[in-house]
Design a protein around this motif. Structure first.
Motif, mmCIF file in Angstrom:
data_model
loop_
_atom_site.group_PDB
_atom_site.id
_atom_site.type_symbol
_atom_site.label_atom_id
_atom_site.label_comp_id
_atom_site.label_asym_id
_atom_site.label_seq_id
_atom_site.Cartn_x
_atom_site.Cartn_y
_atom_site.Cartn_z
ATOM 1 N N GLY A 187 -4.751 27.540 51.701
ATOM 2 C CA GLY A 187 -4.689 27.020 50.777
ATOM 3 C C GLY A 187 -3.846 25.728 51.255
ATOM 4 N N ASP A 188 -4.119 24.420 50.252
ATOM 5 C CA ASP A 188 -2.901 23.261 50.538
ATOM 6 C C ASP A 188 -2.173 22.857 49.443
ATOM 7 N N SER A 189 -2.865 23.326 47.850
ATOM 8 C CA SER A 189 -2.127 22.622 47.148
ATOM 9 C C SER A 189 -1.006 23.207 46.801
ATOM 10 N N LEU A 190 0.139 22.960 45.296
ATOM 11 C CA LEU A 190 0.854 23.730 44.973
ATOM 12 C C LEU A 190 0.350 24.973 44.164
ATOM 13 N N ASN A 191 -0.963 24.777 43.786
ATOM 14 C CA ASN A 191 -1.666 25.834 42.722
ATOM 15 C C ASN A 191 -1.512 27.473 43.808
ATOM 16 N N ASP A 192 -1.275 27.064 44.947
ATOM 17 C CA ASP A 192 -1.609 28.126 45.857
ATOM 18 C C ASP A 192 -0.169 28.548 46.524
ATOM 19 N N LEU A 193 0.868 27.605 45.867
ATOM 20 C CA LEU A 193 2.278 28.388 46.851
ATOM 21 C C LEU A 193 2.846 29.247 46.790
ATOM 22 N N LYS A 194 2.684 29.600 45.510
ATOM 23 C CA LYS A 194 3.114 31.809 45.216
ATOM 24 C C LYS A 194 1.977 32.336 46.036
ATOM 25 N N MET A 195 0.548 32.209 46.301
ATOM 26 C CA MET A 195 -0.077 33.618 47.175
ATOM 27 C C MET A 195 0.241 33.414 48.522
ATOM 28 N N ILE A 196 0.948 31.500 48.375
ATOM 29 C CA ILE A 196 0.912 31.978 50.743
ATOM 30 C C ILE A 196 2.198 32.189 50.015
ATOM 31 N N GLU A 197 3.468 31.946 49.808
ATOM 32 C CA GLU A 197 4.907 32.310 49.607
ATOM 33 C C GLU A 197 4.422 34.701 49.963
ATOM 34 N N GLN A 198 3.771 35.157 49.264
ATOM 35 C CA GLN A 198 3.731 36.380 48.774
ATOM 36 C C GLN A 198 3.058 37.551 49.340
ATOM 37 N N VAL A 199 1.962 36.793 50.195
ATOM 38 C CA VAL A 199 0.631 37.646 51.047
ATOM 39 C C VAL A 199 1.426 37.747 52.288
ATOM 40 N N GLY A 200 0.944 38.849 52.684
ATOM 41 C CA GLY A 200 1.410 39.155 54.193
ATOM 42 C C GLY A 200 1.187 37.515 55.070
ATOM 43 N N VAL A 201 -0.106 37.104 55.465
ATOM 44 C CA VAL A 201 -0.406 35.624 55.571
ATOM 45 C C VAL A 201 -0.459 34.807 55.345
ATOM 46 N N GLY A 202 0.633 33.139 54.887
ATOM 47 C CA GLY A 202 0.275 32.258 54.135
ATOM 48 C C GLY A 202 -0.686 31.494 55.448
ATOM 49 N N VAL A 203 -1.357 30.833 54.457
ATOM 50 C CA VAL A 203 -1.580 29.907 55.915
ATOM 51 C C VAL A 203 -1.866 28.609 54.822
ATOM 52 N N ALA A 204 -1.306 27.698 55.345
ATOM 53 C CA ALA A 204 -1.921 26.325 55.131
ATOM 54 C C ALA A 204 -2.936 25.126 55.866
ATOM 55 N N VAL A 205 -3.203 24.196 55.439
ATOM 56 C CA VAL A 205 -4.179 23.489 56.410
ATOM 57 C C VAL A 205 -3.544 22.627 56.581
ATOM 58 N N ALA A 206 -4.149 21.880 57.258
ATOM 59 C CA ALA A 206 -2.889 20.542 57.695
ATOM 60 C C ALA A 206 -3.483 19.524 56.657
ATOM 61 N N ASN A 207 -4.148 19.596 56.119
ATOM 62 C CA ASN A 207 -4.248 18.721 55.197
ATOM 63 C C ASN A 207 -3.159 18.795 54.097
ATOM 64 N N ALA A 208 -2.054 20.035 53.429
ATOM 65 C CA ALA A 208 -1.943 20.656 52.993
ATOM 66 C C ALA A 208 -0.869 19.262 52.608
ATOM 67 N N GLN A 209 -0.252 19.892 51.225
ATOM 68 C CA GLN A 209 1.060 19.137 50.336
ATOM 69 C C GLN A 209 1.886 19.749 51.497
ATOM 70 N N GLN A 210 2.943 19.058 51.667
ATOM 71 C CA GLN A 210 3.958 18.987 52.564
ATOM 72 C C GLN A 210 4.783 20.167 52.081
ATOM 73 N N LEU A 211 4.580 20.754 51.188
ATOM 74 C CA LEU A 211 5.996 21.856 50.379
ATOM 75 C C LEU A 211 4.744 23.232 51.093
ATOM 76 N N ILE A 212 3.668 22.877 50.779
ATOM 77 C CA ILE A 212 2.586 23.697 51.125
ATOM 78 C C ILE A 212 2.872 24.358 53.072
ATOM 79 N N ILE A 213 2.822 23.466 53.613
ATOM 80 C CA ILE A 213 2.676 23.242 54.889
ATOM 81 C C ILE A 213 4.485 24.103 55.488
ATOM 82 N N GLU A 214 5.296 23.582 54.777
ATOM 83 C CA GLU A 214 6.886 23.871 54.584
ATOM 84 C C GLU A 214 7.024 25.920 55.078
ATOM 85 N N THR A 215 5.923 26.204 53.888
ATOM 86 C CA THR A 215 6.127 27.306 52.648
ATOM 87 C C THR A 215 4.896 28.057 53.712
#
Length: 244
Positions: free
Chosen positions: A194-222
């Motif tokens: 994902g790329d935005s805050l509505n993706d944050l919890k799924m990226i945090e909670q799955v086995g492999v959380g992936v951010a696209v390079a154009n994502a918001q900074q918090l998503i990239i950091e998470t």
């Protein structure tokens, strides 16, 4: 790392390029994953009527998470779960936006109201989500201050210039957990991108959380991993790296 058995993909800014298209390269990689019995699930802020055609185009076979997790559908449009906002709450949220001349959209189970349009009677509909768009930093901060103490709602965004609201506890991660239960797999078996805050919890909670390079900074950091942008087949490259 456990084997990836399910890939959950945000759409706008992630799976779709800036022209709203899934590239042929990404289609081919998704097809490879499907052929290896890996479930591909769209996990989007869009309502069903704005994403079903993509599931058909990609020949997906299982589930679609819509409206940030407010609904879960099978690909043949059978409803698995629905989580609605109280009509009084939606009306008050709409009035807040209208008073401040914000661009808004409100999503009911039977209709989408855009450009600050409202129903005659909010209580004649079941409500999934409200969004405020085209917000500058001052407007975003004002809205967040008005909403931050409200325990009945879940606040996210799908871009840096909007705020989206669902019922408290509704998010893409929770929807993925429901699908995992249906399929008999673990969240550790899931890759989500994902790329935005509505993706944050799924990226945090799955086995492999992936951010696209154009994502918001918090998503990239998470994220566990940062792939290429949505315009450079980032989703396909992450699937190749972790699932194939």
């Amino acid at each position: 790392m456990k084997k990836v058995k399910l890939v959950a993909l945000d759409m706008d800014g992630t799976l779709l390029n800036d022209d709203g298209i899934v590239s042929n390269y990404t289609k081919n990689v998704i097809n490879q994953a499907l052929n290896e019995d890996i479930e591909i699930v769209l996990s989007t802020g869009r309502p069903l009527q704005m994403c079903a055609s993509y599931a058909e185009e990609l020949k997906l076979t299982s589930y679609i998470i819509t409206s940030n997790g407010a609904e879960i559908w099978t690909v043949d449009h059978k409803l698995l779960e629905r989580h609605t906002l109280d009509a009084h709450k939606i009306e008050s949220l709409w009035e807040l936006g209208d008073k401040n001349n914000y661009h808004m959209w409100i999503v009911a189970t039977d209709e989408i109201f855009v450009n600050r349009r409202r129903p005659e009677n909010f209580h004649q509909h079941e409500w999934l989500k409200i969004g405020y768009g085209n917000l500058d930093e001052k407007a975003k901060q004002f809205l967040l201050e008005q909403l931050q103490d409200d325990k009945s709602i879940e606040i996210t965004n799908s871009s840096l210039t909007n705020i989206e609201i669902n019922k408290a506890g509704v998010n893409k991660a929770k929807a993925i957990r429901s699908i995992c239960k249906e399929l008999g797999i673990s969240m550790e078996n899931v890759m989500a991108a994902g790329d935005s805050l509505n993706d944050l919890k799924m990226i945090e909670q799955v086995g492999v959380g992936v951010a696209v390079a154009n994502a918001q900074q918090l998503i990239i950091e998470t994220a566990d991993y940062v792939t290429d942008t949505n315009n450079d087949d980032g989703v396909a490259k992450a699937i190749e790296r972790f699932a194939l």
